[in-house]
Write a protein that holds these residues in place. Structure first.
Motif, PDB file in Angstrom:
ATOM      1  N   ALA A   1     -38.210 -68.827  32.233  1.00  0.00           N
ATOM      2  CA  ALA A   1     -38.697 -68.176  33.446  1.00  0.00           C
ATOM      3  C   ALA A   1     -37.732 -67.143  34.011  1.00  0.00           C
ATOM      4  N   ARG A   2     -36.416 -67.325  33.706  1.00  0.00           N
ATOM      5  CA  ARG A   2     -35.432 -66.434  34.311  1.00  0.00           C
ATOM      6  C   ARG A   2     -34.240 -66.255  33.380  1.00  0.00           C
ATOM      7  N   VAL A   3     -33.884 -64.989  33.148  1.00  0.00           N
ATOM      8  CA  VAL A   3     -32.693 -64.645  32.376  1.00  0.00           C
ATOM      9  C   VAL A   3     -31.840 -63.753  33.257  1.00  0.00           C
ATOM     10  N   ILE A   4     -30.594 -64.163  33.453  1.00  0.00           N
ATOM     11  CA  ILE A   4     -29.655 -63.383  34.249  1.00  0.00           C
ATOM     12  C   ILE A   4     -28.598 -62.805  33.319  1.00  0.00           C
ATOM     13  N   PHE A   5     -28.370 -61.511  33.435  1.00  0.00           N
ATOM     14  CA  PHE A   5     -27.222 -60.898  32.777  1.00  0.00           C
ATOM     15  C   PHE A   5     -26.166 -60.752  33.864  1.00  0.00           C
ATOM     16  N   MET A   6     -25.119 -61.577  33.779  1.00  0.00           N
ATOM     17  CA  MET A   6     -24.077 -61.617  34.796  1.00  0.00           C
ATOM     18  C   MET A   6     -22.878 -60.821  34.306  1.00  0.00           C
ATOM     19  N   LEU A   7     -22.681 -59.657  34.911  1.00  0.00           N
ATOM     20  CA  LEU A   7     -21.617 -58.753  34.498  1.00  0.00           C
ATOM     21  C   LEU A   7     -20.422 -58.911  35.408  1.00  0.00           C
ATOM     22  N   PHE A   8     -19.252 -58.927  34.811  1.00  0.00           N
ATOM     23  CA  PHE A   8     -18.033 -59.127  35.580  1.00  0.00           C
ATOM     24  C   PHE A   8     -17.588 -57.855  36.290  1.00  0.00           C
ATOM     25  N   SER A   9     -17.755 -56.710  35.633  1.00  0.00           N
ATOM     26  CA  SER A   9     -17.252 -55.463  36.222  1.00  0.00           C
ATOM     27  C   SER A   9     -18.383 -54.553  36.710  1.00  0.00           C
ATOM     28  N   ARG A  10     -18.071 -53.749  37.697  1.00  0.00           N
ATOM     29  CA  ARG A  10     -19.028 -52.787  38.245  1.00  0.00           C
ATOM     30  C   ARG A  10     -19.490 -51.781  37.186  1.00  0.00           C
ATOM     31  N   PRO A  11     -18.585 -51.210  36.355  1.00  0.00           N
ATOM     32  CA  PRO A  11     -19.063 -50.272  35.327  1.00  0.00           C
ATOM     33  C   PRO A  11     -20.061 -50.909  34.348  1.00  0.00           C
ATOM     34  N   ASN A  12     -19.823 -52.165  33.948  1.00  0.00           N
ATOM     35  CA  ASN A  12     -20.771 -52.830  33.051  1.00  0.00           C
ATOM     36  C   ASN A  12     -22.099 -53.082  33.746  1.00  0.00           C
ATOM     37  N   LEU A  13     -22.044 -53.461  35.016  1.00  0.00           N
ATOM     38  CA  LEU A  13     -23.262 -53.661  35.794  1.00  0.00           C
ATOM     39  C   LEU A  13     -24.082 -52.373  35.826  1.00  0.00           C
ATOM     40  N   THR A  14     -23.428 -51.253  36.042  1.00  0.00           N
ATOM     41  CA  THR A  14     -24.114 -49.957  36.098  1.00  0.00           C
ATOM     42  C   THR A  14     -24.817 -49.641  34.786  1.00  0.00           C
ATOM     43  N   VAL A  15     -24.169 -49.925  33.659  1.00  0.00           N
ATOM     44  CA  VAL A  15     -24.787 -49.688  32.353  1.00  0.00           C
ATOM     45  C   VAL A  15     -26.086 -50.492  32.228  1.00  0.00           C
ATOM     46  N   TYR A  16     -26.054 -51.755  32.590  1.00  0.00           N
ATOM     47  CA  TYR A  16     -27.248 -52.609  32.509  1.00  0.00           C
ATOM     48  C   TYR A  16     -28.333 -52.144  33.482  1.00  0.00           C
ATOM     49  N   GLU A  17     -27.934 -51.805  34.698  1.00  0.00           N
ATOM     50  CA  GLU A  17     -28.921 -51.337  35.683  1.00  0.00           C
ATOM     51  C   GLU A  17     -29.616 -50.069  35.200  1.00  0.00           C
ATOM     52  N   GLU A  18     -28.844 -49.137  34.668  1.00  0.00           N
ATOM     53  CA  GLU A  18     -29.430 -47.876  34.194  1.00  0.00           C
ATOM     54  C   GLU A  18     -30.358 -48.111  33.002  1.00  0.00           C
ATOM     55  N   TYR A  19     -29.982 -49.009  32.104  1.00  0.00           N
ATOM     56  CA  TYR A  19     -30.849 -49.285  30.953  1.00  0.00           C
ATOM     57  C   TYR A  19     -32.147 -49.962  31.409  1.00  0.00           C
ATOM     58  N   MET A  20     -32.043 -50.905  32.325  1.00  0.00           N
ATOM     59  CA  MET A  20     -33.251 -51.566  32.848  1.00  0.00           C
ATOM     60  C   MET A  20     -34.161 -50.552  33.538  1.00  0.00           C
ATOM     61  N   GLN A  21     -33.576 -49.625  34.300  1.00  0.00           N
ATOM     62  CA  GLN A  21     -34.370 -48.582  34.965  1.00  0.00           C
ATOM     63  C   GLN A  21     -35.109 -47.725  33.943  1.00  0.00           C
ATOM     64  N   SER A  22     -34.461 -47.426  32.819  1.00  0.00           N
ATOM     65  CA  SER A  22     -35.115 -46.618  31.791  1.00  0.00           C
ATOM     66  C   SER A  22     -36.306 -47.353  31.183  1.00  0.00           C
ATOM     67  N   LEU A  23     -36.228 -48.681  31.122  1.00  0.00           N
ATOM     68  CA  LEU A  23     -37.340 -49.468  30.571  1.00  0.00           C
ATOM     69  C   LEU A  23     -38.516 -49.523  31.550  1.00  0.00           C
ATOM     70  N   VAL A  24     -38.195 -49.581  32.848  1.00  0.00           N
ATOM     71  CA  VAL A  24     -39.238 -49.601  33.878  1.00  0.00           C
ATOM     72  C   VAL A  24     -40.020 -48.294  33.833  1.00  0.00           C
ATOM     73  N   LYS A  25     -39.338 -47.185  33.667  1.00  0.00           N
ATOM     74  CA  LYS A  25     -39.984 -45.867  33.634  1.00  0.00           C
ATOM     75  C   LYS A  25     -40.883 -45.703  32.411  1.00  0.00           C
ATOM     76  N   LYS A  26     -40.509 -46.345  31.278  1.00  0.00           N
ATOM     77  CA  LYS A  26     -41.297 -46.223  30.055  1.00  0.00           C
ATOM     78  C   LYS A  26     -42.614 -46.974  30.143  1.00  0.00           C
ATOM     79  N   ASP A  27     -42.631 -48.055  30.919  1.00  0.00           N
ATOM     80  CA  ASP A  27     -43.824 -48.923  30.941  1.00  0.00           C
ATOM     81  C   ASP A  27     -44.969 -48.332  31.741  1.00  0.00           C
TER      82      ASP A  27
END
Length: 177
Positions: A151-177
């Motif tokens: 039901a739930r998968v969390i990607f827990m990133l330790f650093s802000r730069p890594n978090l940004t990479v994941y957020e940007e990739y997720m945003q790109s997937l939302v736009k494609k759908d």
């Protein structure tokens, strides 16, 4: 990726050892006996019982996963997986995808519905975060399509730069759908 799959995935920054989920994933080494980075943090937070249980498992090959109790953690279980040391070869992607797929499969086999991943292989193993992120999210999304019990998968990133990479990739997937 369909919205109902994306809705099951969360991206957060913080300490994975503090999460209250069915399982956290440990980016372990092949011995499973503790190490640096997230592995050391999980072993320290879980307490000595974790090392004792890990000693009975006989290690874990790269790309595979093993499950233990969560001991002193909020998480009820720890799924240990061994990511590849990055070499730039196609095998790296296969092994890293295996870490996510095998960890998720163990969760399903143990009737777990929530799981949290660190950025596997992105620390001392040197996997570039941009490549690792796509493998992590895409492998997880594909798995969730055929395994609705998670039901739930969390990607827990330790650093802000890594978090940004994941957020940007997720945003790109939302736009494609």
């Amino acid at each position: 990726m369909k919205k109902e799959i994306l809705d099951k995935i969360e991206i957060r920054q913080g300490d994975i050892t503090q999460l209250d989920v069915d399982a956290i994933v440990n980016a372990a080494n092949t011995s499973l006996l503790g190490g640096g980075g997230v592995d050391g943090a999980i072993h320290r937070a879980a307490g000595p019982g974790l090392l004792e249980e890990c000693q009975t498992l006989g290690g874990c090959p790269t790309g595979e996963a093993r499950i233990t109790s969560g001991y002193n953690l909020g998480a009820r279980h720890i799924i240990h997986t061994v990511g590849p040391v990055y070499s730039g070869k196609p095998r790296d992607k296969t092994l890293l995808a295996g870490c996510y797929r095998n960890s998720l499969q163990l969760a399903v086999e143990n009737n777990l519905t929530s799981i949290a991943f660190p950025a596997i292989s992105c620390g001392v193993y040197g996997y570039p975060i941009e490549k690792a992120c796509k493998i992590a999210v895409d492998t997880t999304g594909t798995f969730l399509k055929t395994n609705p019990t998670i039901a739930r998968v969390i990607f827990m990133l330790f650093s802000r730069p890594n978090l940004t990479v994941y957020e940007e990739y997720m945003q790109s997937l939302v736009k494609k759908d």
